[in-house]
Design an enzyme around this catalytic site. Sequence first.
Site, PDB file in Angstrom:
ATOM      1  N   MET A  30       0.866  -1.313   0.152  1.00 59.37           N
ATOM      2  CA  MET A  30      -0.377  -0.107   0.229  1.00 59.37           C
ATOM      3  C   MET A  30       1.105   1.506   0.324  1.00 59.37           C
ATOM      4  SD  MET A  30      -3.055  -1.251   2.244  1.00 59.37           S
ATOM      5  CE  MET A  30      -2.896  -0.502   3.793  1.00 59.37           C
ATOM      6  N   GLY A  31       2.106   0.914   0.043  1.00 53.04           N
ATOM      7  CA  GLY A  31       3.116   3.185  -0.715  1.00 53.04           C
ATOM      8  C   GLY A  31       3.626   3.288   0.951  1.00 53.04           C
ATOM      9  N   LEU A  33       6.661   3.329   1.946  1.00 50.68           N
ATOM     10  CA  LEU A  33       7.543   1.803   1.733  1.00 50.68           C
ATOM     11  C   LEU A  33       9.041   2.224   2.454  1.00 50.68           C
ATOM     12  CD1 LEU A  33       8.398   1.225  -1.598  1.00 50.68           C
ATOM     13  CD2 LEU A  33       6.918   0.020  -0.498  1.00 50.68           C
ATOM     14  N   HIS A  34       9.012   0.823   3.428  1.00 49.20           N
ATOM     15  CA  HIS A  34      10.099   1.326   4.331  1.00 49.20           C
ATOM     16  C   HIS A  34      10.773   0.514   4.063  1.00 49.20           C
ATOM     17  CE1 HIS A  34       7.713  -1.776   6.362  1.00 49.20           C
ATOM     18  NE2 HIS A  34       6.381  -0.883   6.802  1.00 49.20           N
ATOM     19  N   GLY A  36      10.827  -2.689   5.893  1.00 52.44           N
ATOM     20  CA  GLY A  36      10.700  -3.994   5.915  1.00 52.44           C
ATOM     21  C   GLY A  36       9.839  -3.972   4.371  1.00 52.44           C
ATOM     22  N   HIS A  37       9.417  -3.422   3.330  1.00 52.90           N
ATOM     23  CA  HIS A  37       8.517  -3.456   1.832  1.00 52.90           C
ATOM     24  C   HIS A  37      10.102  -3.484   1.386  1.00 52.90           C
ATOM     25  CE1 HIS A  37       5.532  -1.293   3.082  1.00 52.90           C
ATOM     26  NE2 HIS A  37       4.888  -1.915   2.806  1.00 52.90           N
ATOM     27  N   ASP A 157       2.307  -8.878   8.452  1.00 54.13           N
ATOM     28  CA  ASP A 157       0.709  -9.818   8.863  1.00 54.13           C
ATOM     29  C   ASP A 157       0.794 -11.301   8.746  1.00 54.13           C
ATOM     30  OD1 ASP A 157      -0.306  -6.457   8.253  1.00 54.13           O
ATOM     31  OD2 ASP A 157       1.144  -6.954   7.071  1.00 54.13           O
ATOM     32  N   GLN A 160      -2.728 -12.752   7.570  1.00 53.97           N
ATOM     33  CA  GLN A 160      -2.817 -11.736   5.722  1.00 53.97           C
ATOM     34  C   GLN A 160      -2.388 -13.188   5.162  1.00 53.97           C
ATOM     35  OE1 GLN A 160      -2.828  -7.867   4.071  1.00 53.97           O
ATOM     36  NE2 GLN A 160      -1.072  -7.973   3.650  1.00 53.97           N
ATOM     37  N   ARG A 194       2.009   2.623   9.594  1.00 53.83           N
ATOM     38  CA  ARG A 194       1.171   3.665  10.025  1.00 53.83           C
ATOM     39  C   ARG A 194       2.275   4.396  11.568  1.00 53.83           C
ATOM     40  NH1 ARG A 194      -2.372  -0.415   8.609  1.00 53.83           N
ATOM     41  NH2 ARG A 194      -4.441   0.651   7.846  1.00 53.83           N
TER      42      ARG A 194
HETATM   43  P1  AMP Z   1       1.711  -2.691   3.525  1.00 54.50           P
HETATM   44  O1  AMP Z   1       2.469  -1.964   2.572  1.00 54.50           O
HETATM   45  O2  AMP Z   1       1.326  -2.829   4.870  1.00 54.50           O
HETATM   46  O3  AMP Z   1       0.395  -3.469   2.802  1.00 54.50           O
HETATM   47  O4  AMP Z   1       2.420  -4.394   3.457  1.00 54.50           O
HETATM   48  C1  AMP Z   1       2.776  -5.103   1.940  1.00 54.50           C
HETATM   49  C2  AMP Z   1       3.398  -6.017   2.476  1.00 54.50           C
HETATM   50  O5  AMP Z   1       4.835  -5.759   3.369  1.00 54.50           O
HETATM   51  C3  AMP Z   1       2.786  -6.891   3.390  1.00 54.50           C
HETATM   52  O6  AMP Z   1       3.281  -8.171   2.290  1.00 54.50           O
HETATM   53  C4  AMP Z   1       2.972  -6.701   4.457  1.00 54.50           C
HETATM   54  O7  AMP Z   1       2.907  -7.764   5.260  1.00 54.50           O
HETATM   55  C5  AMP Z   1       4.519  -6.462   4.472  1.00 54.50           C
HETATM   56  N1  AMP Z   1       5.188  -5.980   5.491  1.00 54.50           N
HETATM   57  C6  AMP Z   1       5.016  -4.449   5.840  1.00 54.50           C
HETATM   58  N2  AMP Z   1       5.556  -4.406   7.163  1.00 54.50           N
HETATM   59  C7  AMP Z   1       6.353  -5.151   6.677  1.00 54.50           C
HETATM   60  C8  AMP Z   1       7.678  -5.853   8.148  1.00 54.50           C
HETATM   61  N3  AMP Z   1       7.994  -4.863   9.166  1.00 54.50           N
HETATM   62  N4  AMP Z   1       8.784  -6.433   7.234  1.00 54.50           N
HETATM   63  C9  AMP Z   1       8.473  -7.387   6.581  1.00 54.50           C
HETATM   64  N5  AMP Z   1       7.399  -7.071   5.974  1.00 54.50           N
HETATM   65  C10 AMP Z   1       6.238  -6.401   6.276  1.00 54.50           C
END
Ligand code: AMP
Length: 289
Positions: A30-31, A33-34, A36-37, A157, A160, A194
């Site tokens: 969902m953009g 980005l950090h 983790g992404h 997640d 999910q 978030r």
């Molecule tokens: P989101 O943008 O939050 O919907 O996340 C997109 C993808 O990135 C999802 O598969 C999340 O589980 C993954 N994600 C989000 N935060 C992290 C994180 N801290 N470490 C690894 N993957 C992450």
Amino acid sequence: MKIVTTAAGMQRLARGWQGQGMKVGFVPTMGYLHAGHISLVERARRLVGRAGVVVVSIYVNPTQFAPHEDLAKYPRDFKRDSALCRAAGVDVIFAPPDPEMYPGRATGDYSTYVVEETLAQGMEGAARPTHFRGVTTVVAKLFHLVLPTVAVFGAKDWQQAAVVQRMVRDLNFPLRLVVAPTHREADGLAMSSRNKYLSAEERPQATILWRAMQRAKAAVREAENGAVAAAALKQELAALIATQPAARLDYVEFFDPATLRPVAEVRRGAQLALAVFVGRTRLIDNGRV
Ligand code: AMP
């Protein structure tokens, strides 16, 4: 790096790759980005190799938000996101506007959804009743548009990923789903778009999710027969979380990672899920006990 904004354009590109037998690695996001992404992008690259293609979608999916949730104020910064993707070696960003993903929805004329009926019931599904219907719907649509060989999701997640994995199996999506580990800040807080909402007072308190997970692991490790009653451990974690003035527990659950059913006795290998409001920000975290 290409930026694609139409569904037809994305699918045309993907069909071209498919025709050439190229591997396609896909990271839906969902953009905002950090790191983790980006760790998921790197994983996707390793999975498809240099000859393969890595696609990141950036789409804040409205159908996974309830009316009272943070859709309108969800953080967005496409310029920064595209710079991060370029630096990480992404080949294509798919960033569609709403009418491309949900034709007719603005006038009440969109009517097809994908629903997983079992794993999506508890935890996030119970706390956010329409959430997973939105997730499975948008992910199914993205899979049809990007035609990935492999899709990478984050363990952050966890439910999910389990729900999407079940959808892939049940609906015969021809792809492999990989779940990559949660990327954390130095103090244990799981990286999340978030986290930006947290105030300076709230940010240190947000580590309570990580500390609660460590406490649960220690409790099981210290238990004489290797098992702890889930009800007692949940109470202990709730009390620990309540020590933080800004924190309010939404749920804590111990469950079997295969079925996602709650367990009465917590042993090593059980999965723990937490949702905690820190101020007005709802944070989730997950881990294996
Ligand atoms: P989101 O943008 O939050 O919907 O996340 C997109 C993808 O990135 C999802 O598969 C999340 O589980 C993954 N994600 C989000 N935060 C992290 C994180 N801290 N470490 C690894 N993957 C992450």
